[in-house]
Design a protein around this motif. Sequence first.
Motif, PDB file in Angstrom:
ATOM      1  N   GLN A 110       3.667  16.077  -0.973  1.00 23.31           N
ATOM      2  CA  GLN A 110       4.693  17.099  -1.126  1.00 23.31           C
ATOM      3  C   GLN A 110       4.630  17.690  -2.533  1.00 23.31           C
ATOM      4  OE1 GLN A 110       6.606  18.420   0.982  1.00 23.31           O
ATOM      5  NE2 GLN A 110       7.097  17.013   2.645  1.00 23.31           N
ATOM      6  N   PRO A 111       4.766  18.997  -2.691  1.00 20.81           N
ATOM      7  CA  PRO A 111       4.761  19.574  -4.043  1.00 20.81           C
ATOM      8  C   PRO A 111       6.028  19.231  -4.816  1.00 20.81           C
ATOM      9  CG  PRO A 111       5.220  21.264  -2.393  1.00 20.81           C
ATOM     10  CD  PRO A 111       4.866  20.017  -1.644  1.00 20.81           C
ATOM     11  N   ASN A 112       5.859  19.185  -6.120  1.00 22.46           N
ATOM     12  CA  ASN A 112       6.976  18.973  -7.053  1.00 22.46           C
ATOM     13  C   ASN A 112       7.720  17.673  -6.734  1.00 22.46           C
ATOM     14  OD1 ASN A 112       8.550  19.560  -9.256  1.00 22.46           O
ATOM     15  ND2 ASN A 112       9.972  20.855  -8.124  1.00 22.46           N
ATOM     16  N   CYS A 113       6.978  16.597  -6.484  1.00 21.61           N
ATOM     17  CA  CYS A 113       7.558  15.294  -6.176  1.00 21.61           C
ATOM     18  C   CYS A 113       6.875  14.219  -7.010  1.00 21.61           C
ATOM     19  CB  CYS A 113       7.411  14.950  -4.691  1.00 21.61           C
ATOM     20  SG  CYS A 113       8.420  15.983  -3.595  1.00 21.61           S
ATOM     21  N   THR A 114       7.622  13.152  -7.286  1.00 23.14           N
ATOM     22  CA  THR A 114       7.097  12.021  -8.036  1.00 23.14           C
ATOM     23  C   THR A 114       6.637  10.939  -7.070  1.00 23.14           C
ATOM     24  OG1 THR A 114       8.567  12.483  -9.895  1.00 23.14           O
ATOM     25  CG2 THR A 114       7.607  10.285  -9.782  1.00 23.14           C
ATOM     26  N   TYR A 115       5.383  10.504  -7.223  1.00 23.63           N
ATOM     27  CA  TYR A 115       4.804   9.472  -6.367  1.00 23.63           C
ATOM     28  C   TYR A 115       4.525   8.217  -7.180  1.00 23.63           C
ATOM     29  CZ  TYR A 115       4.229  12.613  -2.399  1.00 23.63           C
ATOM     30  OH  TYR A 115       4.463  13.441  -1.343  1.00 23.63           O
ATOM     31  N   PHE A 116       4.823   7.099  -6.589  1.00 27.02           N
ATOM     32  CA  PHE A 116       4.584   5.789  -7.190  1.00 27.02           C
ATOM     33  C   PHE A 116       3.397   5.169  -6.467  1.00 27.02           C
ATOM     34  CE2 PHE A 116       5.767   1.230  -7.852  1.00 27.02           C
ATOM     35  CZ  PHE A 116       5.663   1.253  -9.233  1.00 27.02           C
ATOM     36  N   VAL A 117       2.280   4.983  -7.183  1.00 23.02           N
ATOM     37  CA  VAL A 117       1.022   4.555  -6.594  1.00 23.02           C
ATOM     38  C   VAL A 117       0.644   3.201  -7.184  1.00 23.02           C
ATOM     39  CG1 VAL A 117      -1.364   5.202  -6.095  1.00 23.02           C
ATOM     40  CG2 VAL A 117       0.361   6.983  -6.435  1.00 23.02           C
ATOM     41  N   CYS A 118       0.250   2.268  -6.327  1.00 22.73           N
ATOM     42  CA  CYS A 118      -0.160   0.939  -6.757  1.00 22.73           C
ATOM     43  C   CYS A 118      -1.497   0.586  -6.114  1.00 22.73           C
ATOM     44  CB  CYS A 118       0.885  -0.125  -6.377  1.00 22.73           C
ATOM     45  SG  CYS A 118       2.422  -0.006  -7.298  1.00 22.73           S
ATOM     46  N   ALA A 119      -2.305  -0.164  -6.857  1.00 20.87           N
ATOM     47  CA  ALA A 119      -3.588  -0.664  -6.370  1.00 20.87           C
ATOM     48  C   ALA A 119      -3.579  -2.176  -6.444  1.00 20.87           C
ATOM     49  CB  ALA A 119      -4.734  -0.090  -7.195  1.00 20.87           C
ATOM     50  N   SER A 120      -4.063  -2.835  -5.379  1.00 24.96           N
ATOM     51  CA  SER A 120      -4.136  -4.288  -5.328  1.00 24.96           C
ATOM     52  C   SER A 120      -5.400  -4.681  -4.591  1.00 24.96           C
ATOM     53  CB  SER A 120      -2.903  -4.866  -4.636  1.00 24.96           C
ATOM     54  OG  SER A 120      -2.792  -4.362  -3.319  1.00 24.96           O
ATOM     55  N   PRO A 121      -5.929  -5.895  -4.817  1.00 25.50           N
ATOM     56  CA  PRO A 121      -7.163  -6.328  -4.152  1.00 25.50           C
ATOM     57  C   PRO A 121      -6.967  -6.425  -2.648  1.00 25.50           C
ATOM     58  CG  PRO A 121      -6.680  -7.703  -6.054  1.00 25.50           C
ATOM     59  CD  PRO A 121      -5.469  -6.872  -5.821  1.00 25.50           C
ATOM     60  N   LEU A 122      -7.933  -5.934  -1.908  1.00 25.03           N
ATOM     61  CA  LEU A 122      -7.891  -5.965  -0.455  1.00 25.03           C
ATOM     62  C   LEU A 122      -8.328  -7.336   0.048  1.00 25.03           C
ATOM     63  CD1 LEU A 122      -7.429  -4.308   2.134  1.00 25.03           C
ATOM     64  CD2 LEU A 122      -9.849  -3.693   2.061  1.00 25.03           C
ATOM     65  N   GLY A 123      -7.583  -7.877   0.993  1.00 26.07           N
ATOM     66  CA  GLY A 123      -7.939  -9.144   1.585  1.00 26.07           C
ATOM     67  C   GLY A 123      -7.235 -10.333   1.003  1.00 26.07           C
ATOM     68  N   GLU A 124      -6.570 -10.184  -0.132  1.00 19.31           N
ATOM     69  CA  GLU A 124      -5.846 -11.294  -0.727  1.00 19.31           C
ATOM     70  C   GLU A 124      -4.402 -11.268  -0.257  1.00 19.31           C
ATOM     71  OE1 GLU A 124      -6.206 -11.414  -4.916  1.00 19.31           O
ATOM     72  OE2 GLU A 124      -8.400 -11.336  -4.926  1.00 19.31           O
ATOM     73  N   PRO A 125      -3.762 -12.441  -0.184  1.00 18.86           N
ATOM     74  CA  PRO A 125      -2.343 -12.462   0.232  1.00 18.86           C
ATOM     75  C   PRO A 125      -1.487 -11.604  -0.688  1.00 18.86           C
ATOM     76  CG  PRO A 125      -3.281 -14.663   0.252  1.00 18.86           C
ATOM     77  CD  PRO A 125      -4.314 -13.785  -0.391  1.00 18.86           C
ATOM     78  N   VAL A 126      -0.572 -10.865  -0.072  1.00 18.34           N
ATOM     79  CA  VAL A 126       0.246  -9.933  -0.846  1.00 18.34           C
ATOM     80  C   VAL A 126       1.095 -10.656  -1.868  1.00 18.34           C
ATOM     81  CG1 VAL A 126       2.056  -8.205  -0.668  1.00 18.34           C
ATOM     82  CG2 VAL A 126       0.269  -8.311   1.065  1.00 18.34           C
ATOM     83  N   GLU A 127       1.627 -11.830  -1.486  1.00 22.17           N
ATOM     84  CA  GLU A 127       2.531 -12.526  -2.385  1.00 22.17           C
ATOM     85  C   GLU A 127       1.811 -13.146  -3.578  1.00 22.17           C
ATOM     86  OE1 GLU A 127       1.284 -15.149   1.017  1.00 22.17           O
ATOM     87  OE2 GLU A 127       2.155 -13.146   0.787  1.00 22.17           O
ATOM     88  N   GLN A 128       0.453 -13.188  -3.557  1.00 21.78           N
ATOM     89  CA  GLN A 128      -0.284 -13.809  -4.647  1.00 21.78           C
ATOM     90  C   GLN A 128      -1.048 -12.802  -5.490  1.00 21.78           C
ATOM     91  OE1 GLN A 128      -2.814 -16.852  -3.032  1.00 21.78           O
ATOM     92  NE2 GLN A 128      -1.134 -17.928  -1.991  1.00 21.78           N
TER      93      GLN A 128
END
Length: 684
Positions: A536-554
């Motif tokens: 969407q134009p004129n909007c703030t986006y929060f982007v995160c990168a994390s390793p694929l395949g690892e448990p989310v909680e770790q």
Amino acid sequence: MTQRSAPVWRILLLPLLVLPGHCHSSCPQDCSCFSETIFCSQRRSSSLPLNVPSSTQKLYVFQNGIRSLKQQDFLGLAKLEMLDLSQNKLAEIPDGVFSSLTSLHNMDLSSNSITHITRDSFAGLVKLERLYLHNNNIQIIHSAAFRGLEHLLELKLQGNQISVLPALQLPKLLLLDLSFNSIPAPGPADLQTPHLESLKIAGLGLTTLDEGLMGNLKNLHELDVSQNKLAEMPPALRSAKGLTNLNLTSNPIGPLKQEDFRNLVGLLNLDLSNLNLQGFPVGFFQTFPRLQHLTAAENPFNCLCPLAWFPGWLKEKKVDLGRKEDMRCHFPPVNAGRMLAELEQKDFGCPTTSTDLSNTLTTSSERNIPDPTTAAGTTQPLPPLLPGDLDEQPDDVGQRLPSETPPPPSNAEEHMCPPSICLNGGTCRFDQRGQLDCLCPPGTFGTYCEGQREIHPPPLSPRVSVVMVTTAAPDNISSHHVTSTSISLDLRRYIDSHPYIRGIRLTYRNLSGPDRRPLQLNVPASYPEYTLRGLQPNCTYFVCASPLGEPVEQTVSSCMEARTAEISPPPHEPSMNKSEPSSTLVPVLVAMSVVMAVAIVAAVVVVLRKRRAKSPVDMDLGEPVPFELDGVKTFLENGTGPQKQSEIMPCSPVCQNSMDYGVPLIQEHFPANNNIDGRTSSFF
């Protein structure tokens, strides 16, 4: 009647037959007589029963269809104490019709069709104590209608159409119900009832209470002001120190304040239903140490940590909760619809603490102390503090995000954020003092980020994008190009710092829109750059990168914020009809230009050939000659013009000097002229 049921009837009728004083031949027709009491509830007649014994003390003639009363109907009933004429069809009360009932104590005329009360409607009832006139059509009451009723204790007038209330001078009156009429707020002159104990004035449209009236009613114990328009607690209630029952149901009072109830220490019953309450102030019920019965149904309660004390308080004080099944949670969604009184402490999302008895210092990973930059139990670090948020943060903001986690002190407490305690994308954390706090994303506010407000960001240039990175770690992600609908991510540093990952999980969400649900993408580790499209134009986006395949909680994510550019109009916008799409005009203009160019070239060739073929005399005379198309034919055979002669028409001088050209508006080879919008549909 069967043989089995016959003995049953005999058993039931036997006590009635042996009652002393049972009427036989003197009992009115279609009535039942027991001692001095007569019940005439099964008969259908427009008048009172005849031959009522003079010894009758209680006469119940309800729901008989009686339409009129006569004075002769009550002659000889000097001993009558109770008269019930409710649920009939009476339209009026004749003057003096009850004058012979000198011993009458109670009279019920409710649920009839009475329209007015005259001066002498109740003349002669010198011993009357209870008069019930509710649920009629009474509009007018004579100012002297109740004079002479000096022993009256109860007067019920609710559910009528009374617009003017006469002054009530009833020195012994204890109960008065004026609810659901059209009278204004009563004052001290209207109620000269010094011993009144119960006052019910519900549904009168009141916006306040008269302080003088409340001050005069020193003996008032019960007050019903439900279904009015009280926007706040009336200050007049501070004078009602003797109240034991208070009904505030269905008033737009809003949040309760403890100081508004400070003088009501004697309350035993309190009804706070349908007040749009989201909770109770902490310590609110300490004002009522004698409270025994509480009703707070039909309120949208926020069952969060500030209200966790309520179920325990109910059990400890043994307070009876009325309409328990209608006292339910409205928020958060995990508790929505559950009965508030049945929730446990853990259901409110309060932080749990446990004391570490070790005297030695341990690392944060050994003691499970959450990193200050990351919410415990989640994979996303805290959103950044915007410049506009600095005014709303406490003074220790600079200490909440240290570059390194300081070692915990000895005997420190281990804190764990409860799940889903922060709402609308907020992030749970603990400050150095061990207090739970929610860091709210832009557009939300409140202790638990439960409130939302619109954000109007400053206008951005379409060529400039603002990127705010949450951490300064060497493995973070960044953006190097932002448009109105896309964000190009630079993943090189993240890939270099994670050489053994199988891929990258990208999670992004729009912080400026109403839908903030996160979206996920899986990107191979071989992509040093990746572009998020369809934004969407004129909007703030929060982007995160994390390793694929690892448990989310770790996993620990690397995040950033980026604002897409605003769509701005071109600097030189041509004047056109805004309602028509520009994509349909381009093919038309191109076609018109080609046709005009062909026509001009053809006209020039024709004119030159004519000049060569004609003599000077013919040119001066201006006589027409055959229209030669040899040169034009050669021109057309080369494939640069139309293929048929009929498509080229002679043009007049007026046509040649004008910019308008007659081109058909709808042609098969111009699809843009079919009134079909050629723009592709947007995903948003």
